[in-house]
Scaffold this active site. Structure first.
Site, PDB file in Angstrom:
ATOM      1  N   GLN A 103      32.744  69.607  31.640  1.00 62.76           N
ATOM      2  CA  GLN A 103      32.395  68.337  30.991  1.00 62.76           C
ATOM      3  C   GLN A 103      31.864  68.629  29.580  1.00 62.76           C
ATOM      4  O   GLN A 103      31.615  67.717  28.820  1.00 62.76           O
ATOM      5  CB  GLN A 103      31.308  67.606  31.783  1.00 62.76           C
ATOM      6  CG  GLN A 103      31.673  67.281  33.203  1.00 62.76           C
ATOM      7  CD  GLN A 103      30.458  66.795  33.973  1.00 62.76           C
ATOM      8  OE1 GLN A 103      30.149  65.603  33.976  1.00 62.76           O
ATOM      9  NE2 GLN A 103      29.765  67.694  34.624  1.00 62.76           N
ATOM     10  N   ASN A 104      31.689  69.917  29.295  1.00 64.43           N
ATOM     11  CA  ASN A 104      31.063  70.290  28.024  1.00 64.43           C
ATOM     12  C   ASN A 104      32.059  70.216  26.879  1.00 64.43           C
ATOM     13  O   ASN A 104      33.261  70.412  27.077  1.00 64.43           O
ATOM     14  CB  ASN A 104      30.453  71.702  28.131  1.00 64.43           C
ATOM     15  CG  ASN A 104      29.358  71.736  29.188  1.00 64.43           C
ATOM     16  OD1 ASN A 104      28.778  70.704  29.518  1.00 64.43           O
ATOM     17  ND2 ASN A 104      29.111  72.907  29.742  1.00 64.43           N
ATOM     18  N   HIS A 121      35.890  65.952  28.834  1.00 65.77           N
ATOM     19  CA  HIS A 121      35.282  65.064  27.839  1.00 65.77           C
ATOM     20  C   HIS A 121      35.584  65.487  26.420  1.00 65.77           C
ATOM     21  O   HIS A 121      34.851  65.146  25.483  1.00 65.77           O
ATOM     22  CB  HIS A 121      33.760  64.988  28.071  1.00 65.77           C
ATOM     23  CG  HIS A 121      33.433  64.276  29.349  1.00 65.77           C
ATOM     24  ND1 HIS A 121      32.260  64.480  30.038  1.00 65.77           N
ATOM     25  CD2 HIS A 121      34.146  63.389  30.088  1.00 65.77           C
ATOM     26  CE1 HIS A 121      32.260  63.721  31.126  1.00 65.77           C
ATOM     27  NE2 HIS A 121      33.392  63.057  31.190  1.00 65.77           N
ATOM     28  N   PRO A 222      18.783  74.285  38.751  1.00 64.42           N
ATOM     29  CA  PRO A 222      17.370  74.469  39.123  1.00 64.42           C
ATOM     30  C   PRO A 222      16.776  73.220  39.792  1.00 64.42           C
ATOM     31  O   PRO A 222      15.789  73.284  40.492  1.00 64.42           O
ATOM     32  CB  PRO A 222      16.671  74.745  37.795  1.00 64.42           C
ATOM     33  CG  PRO A 222      17.668  74.573  36.717  1.00 64.42           C
ATOM     34  CD  PRO A 222      18.990  74.341  37.316  1.00 64.42           C
TER      35      PRO A 222
HETATM   36  C1  BV8 Z   1      35.123  55.491  31.447  1.00 60.67           C
HETATM   37  C2  BV8 Z   1      31.195  63.640  25.616  1.00 60.67           C
HETATM   38  C3  BV8 Z   1      36.346  53.427  31.510  1.00 60.67           C
HETATM   39  C4  BV8 Z   1      30.455  63.027  24.470  1.00 60.67           C
HETATM   40  C5  BV8 Z   1      30.334  62.516  27.613  1.00 60.67           C
HETATM   41  C6  BV8 Z   1      32.505  54.522  37.389  1.00 60.67           C
HETATM   42  C7  BV8 Z   1      33.802  54.897  37.052  1.00 60.67           C
HETATM   43  C8  BV8 Z   1      34.149  55.060  35.707  1.00 60.67           C
HETATM   44  C9  BV8 Z   1      33.205  54.881  34.688  1.00 60.67           C
HETATM   45  C10 BV8 Z   1      31.928  54.508  35.023  1.00 60.67           C
HETATM   46  C11 BV8 Z   1      31.584  54.328  36.371  1.00 60.67           C
HETATM   47  N1  BV8 Z   1      30.268  53.977  36.388  1.00 60.67           N
HETATM   48  C12 BV8 Z   1      29.790  53.934  35.128  1.00 60.67           C
HETATM   49  C13 BV8 Z   1      30.775  54.227  34.276  1.00 60.67           C
HETATM   50  C14 BV8 Z   1      30.625  54.269  32.827  1.00 60.67           C
HETATM   51  C15 BV8 Z   1      30.274  55.673  32.328  1.00 60.67           C
HETATM   52  C16 BV8 Z   1      29.247  56.348  33.195  1.00 60.67           C
HETATM   53  O1  BV8 Z   1      29.598  57.158  34.056  1.00 60.67           O
HETATM   54  N2  BV8 Z   1      27.991  56.051  32.944  1.00 60.67           N
HETATM   55  C17 BV8 Z   1      26.932  56.706  33.690  1.00 60.67           C
HETATM   56  C18 BV8 Z   1      25.783  57.018  32.761  1.00 60.67           C
HETATM   57  C19 BV8 Z   1      26.538  55.803  34.845  1.00 60.67           C
HETATM   58  N3  BV8 Z   1      31.493  56.457  32.244  1.00 60.67           N
HETATM   59  C20 BV8 Z   1      32.242  56.333  31.131  1.00 60.67           C
HETATM   60  O2  BV8 Z   1      32.004  55.558  30.229  1.00 60.67           O
HETATM   61  C21 BV8 Z   1      33.487  57.216  31.059  1.00 60.67           C
HETATM   62  N4  BV8 Z   1      34.575  56.369  30.636  1.00 60.67           N
HETATM   63  O3  BV8 Z   1      35.142  55.575  32.614  1.00 60.67           O
HETATM   64  O4  BV8 Z   1      35.688  54.425  30.743  1.00 60.67           O
HETATM   65  C22 BV8 Z   1      37.746  53.469  31.079  1.00 60.67           C
HETATM   66  C23 BV8 Z   1      38.725  53.930  31.973  1.00 60.67           C
HETATM   67  C24 BV8 Z   1      40.030  53.939  31.543  1.00 60.67           C
HETATM   68  C25 BV8 Z   1      40.365  53.506  30.254  1.00 60.67           C
HETATM   69  C26 BV8 Z   1      39.380  53.075  29.367  1.00 60.67           C
HETATM   70  C27 BV8 Z   1      38.053  53.059  29.771  1.00 60.67           C
HETATM   71  C28 BV8 Z   1      33.372  58.268  29.968  1.00 60.67           C
HETATM   72  C29 BV8 Z   1      32.246  59.200  30.229  1.00 60.67           C
HETATM   73  C30 BV8 Z   1      32.293  60.378  29.224  1.00 60.67           C
HETATM   74  C31 BV8 Z   1      31.152  60.268  28.241  1.00 60.67           C
HETATM   75  N5  BV8 Z   1      31.099  61.470  27.385  1.00 60.67           N
HETATM   76  N6  BV8 Z   1      30.377  63.621  26.816  1.00 60.67           N
HETATM   77  C32 BV8 Z   1      29.348  63.907  23.951  1.00 60.67           C
HETATM   78  O5  BV8 Z   1      29.140  65.015  24.499  1.00 60.67           O
HETATM   79  O6  BV8 Z   1      28.706  63.480  22.988  1.00 60.67           O
HETATM   80  S1  BV8 Z   1      29.315  62.527  28.952  1.00 60.67           S
HETATM   81  C33 BV8 Z   1      28.085  63.715  28.777  1.00 60.67           C
HETATM   82  O7  BV8 Z   1      27.074  63.411  29.699  1.00 60.67           O
HETATM   83  C34 BV8 Z   1      28.480  65.103  29.211  1.00 60.67           C
HETATM   84  O8  BV8 Z   1      29.755  65.460  28.813  1.00 60.67           O
HETATM   85  C35 BV8 Z   1      28.358  65.087  30.711  1.00 60.67           C
HETATM   86  O9  BV8 Z   1      29.553  64.766  31.320  1.00 60.67           O
HETATM   87  C36 BV8 Z   1      27.460  63.922  30.958  1.00 60.67           C
HETATM   88  C37 BV8 Z   1      26.233  64.281  31.746  1.00 60.67           C
HETATM   89  O10 BV8 Z   1      25.774  65.401  31.233  1.00 60.67           O
HETATM   90  P1  BV8 Z   1      25.601  66.750  32.162  1.00 60.67           P
HETATM   91  O11 BV8 Z   1      26.667  67.679  31.759  1.00 60.67           O
HETATM   92  O12 BV8 Z   1      25.500  66.471  33.603  1.00 60.67           O
HETATM   93  O13 BV8 Z   1      24.268  67.134  31.583  1.00 60.67           O
HETATM   94  P2  BV8 Z   1      22.932  66.407  31.842  1.00 60.67           P
HETATM   95  O14 BV8 Z   1      22.143  66.545  30.611  1.00 60.67           O
HETATM   96  O15 BV8 Z   1      23.144  65.056  32.436  1.00 60.67           O
HETATM   97  O16 BV8 Z   1      22.317  67.297  33.007  1.00 60.67           O
HETATM   98  C38 BV8 Z   1      22.168  68.683  32.797  1.00 60.67           C
HETATM   99  C39 BV8 Z   1      22.038  69.300  34.174  1.00 60.67           C
HETATM  100  O17 BV8 Z   1      21.897  70.716  34.011  1.00 60.67           O
HETATM  101  C40 BV8 Z   1      20.807  68.824  34.932  1.00 60.67           C
HETATM  102  O18 BV8 Z   1      21.147  68.595  36.288  1.00 60.67           O
HETATM  103  C41 BV8 Z   1      19.851  70.027  34.832  1.00 60.67           C
HETATM  104  O19 BV8 Z   1      19.028  70.145  35.973  1.00 60.67           O
HETATM  105  C42 BV8 Z   1      20.818  71.176  34.770  1.00 60.67           C
HETATM  106  N7  BV8 Z   1      20.317  72.381  34.101  1.00 60.67           N
HETATM  107  C43 BV8 Z   1      19.405  72.465  33.085  1.00 60.67           C
HETATM  108  N8  BV8 Z   1      19.244  73.761  32.740  1.00 60.67           N
HETATM  109  C44 BV8 Z   1      20.058  74.497  33.547  1.00 60.67           C
HETATM  110  C45 BV8 Z   1      20.745  73.627  34.410  1.00 60.67           C
HETATM  111  N9  BV8 Z   1      21.630  74.047  35.328  1.00 60.67           N
HETATM  112  C46 BV8 Z   1      21.847  75.375  35.407  1.00 60.67           C
HETATM  113  N10 BV8 Z   1      21.244  76.288  34.609  1.00 60.67           N
HETATM  114  C47 BV8 Z   1      20.339  75.883  33.674  1.00 60.67           C
HETATM  115  N11 BV8 Z   1      19.723  76.778  32.886  1.00 60.67           N
END
Ligand code: BV8
Ligand code: ZN
Length: 255
Positions: A103-104, A121, A222
């Protein structure tokens, strides 16, 4: 001394023929790249990433959004892949049918030797025209001065503003990448999910597809996540430590 959960995970990984590795922002955290939720400090700290990473935000203030991506590119340019990235490349070397799905939007997996990660993404390094989608050169990010608003370059074909080649909220994912990821998840024996909060869909569906198809899902994080219920083995720890230990236990080398 390998703890039991790691030993159990290593045994399953060591004999798997088809593996999916699914990574999120936590995979890049120990390389100094802020996770998606932490990527908002300085000028952007008052913004919610889900508001800034949208076509509407870019439309409303291209310089604010382009400046944010430029800053993130500069951080990635200064970052190095960590032993966890190398361990993922080692899994690909040991298990021929491995698909890395990330996803990165950074290039740390590629720089660690992973051949062809699927970017669900998009990528910070694949800029394109916001109007005619003509690919545009991504300027070298050399200045991580935080908080610079920066007007985006202009398309050399139609002079519309150039946008980052990432998938914003509300935008569809690249269909072929999503289908390939879902297909691999439905036919793998082991899916290793690393460093993702499992909150953003449809990408977050991938580990659920694997679990529903009978694969063993192993999580490295973690913290607890919404993926916990579908994970057979939960390795609670940071990617840069847990992944090399897992590869060492499975094949005797840390990648
Ligand atoms: C879409 C690029 C419709 C940009 C990103 C159901 C179905 C479909 C869509 C939805 C749905 N419900 C809601 C939606 C809308 C939305 C969505 O999911 N919202 C969420 C918030 C509820 N989804 C969308 O809008 C998607 N589009 O479906 O559009 C459509 C369909 C067809 C045609 C037209 C339209 C698009 C989503 C993509 C958004 N872009 N990234 C950018 O980077 O700027 S998302 C971005 O956040 C990341 O890429 C990643 O995917 C996401 C979450 O980030 P994570 O990678 O999980 O990171 P996060 O910070 O959240 O967590 C870090 C984790 O690491 C933690 O768990 C932490 O504990 C852990 N960690 C920390 N340190 C460590 C560690 N793990 C291991 N080692 C460590 N040291
Ligand atoms: Zn154009």
């Amino acid at each position: 001394m390998t703890d039991t959960a790691t030993a159990q995970a290593a045994k399953l990984l060591g004999r798997a023929r088809r593996v999916v590795v699914f990574t999120g922002a936590g995979m890049s955290a120990e390389s100094g790249v802020p996770t998606f939720r932490d990527a908002l400090t300085g000028l952007w700290q008052r913004y919610d990433p889900q508001e800034l990473a949208t076509p509407e935000a870019f439309e409303a203030d291209p310089a604010l959004v382009w400046g944010w991506y430029e800053w993130r590119r500069a951080i990635v340019a200064r970052a190095q892949p960590h032993p966890g990235h190398l361990a993922v490349a080692a899994i690909e070397a040991h298990v021929p049918h491995t698909l890395l799905v990330t996803q990165n939007v950074d290039d740390l997996h590629e720089r660690a030797g992973s051949t062809d990660p699927l970017h669900l993404h998009g990528s910070l390094f694949a800029s394109r025209c916001s109007a005619c989608a003509h690919p545009a050169p991504t300027p070298p990010a050399d200045d991580p001065t935080e908080g610079r608003r920066l007007p985006p370059p202009r398309c050399d074909r139609c002079s519309a503003p150039v946008r980052p080649g990432v998938v914003w909220f509300g935008e569809g994912l690249p269909q072929s990448a999503l289908e390939a990821a879902a297909e691999a998840a439905a036919s793998c024996e082991v899916l290793l999910t690393v460093g993702t909060s499992g909150l953003v869909y449809p990408a977050a569906e991938i580990p659920h597809v694997a679990a529903r198809s009978g694969a063993t899902v192993i999580q490295i994080n973690p913290e607890p996540t919404p993926l916990d219920p579908v994970c057979e083995i939960n390795l609670r720890g940071p990617a840069a430590r847990v992944l090399p230990a897992l590869v060492e236990a499975a094949w005797g080398d840390a990648g």
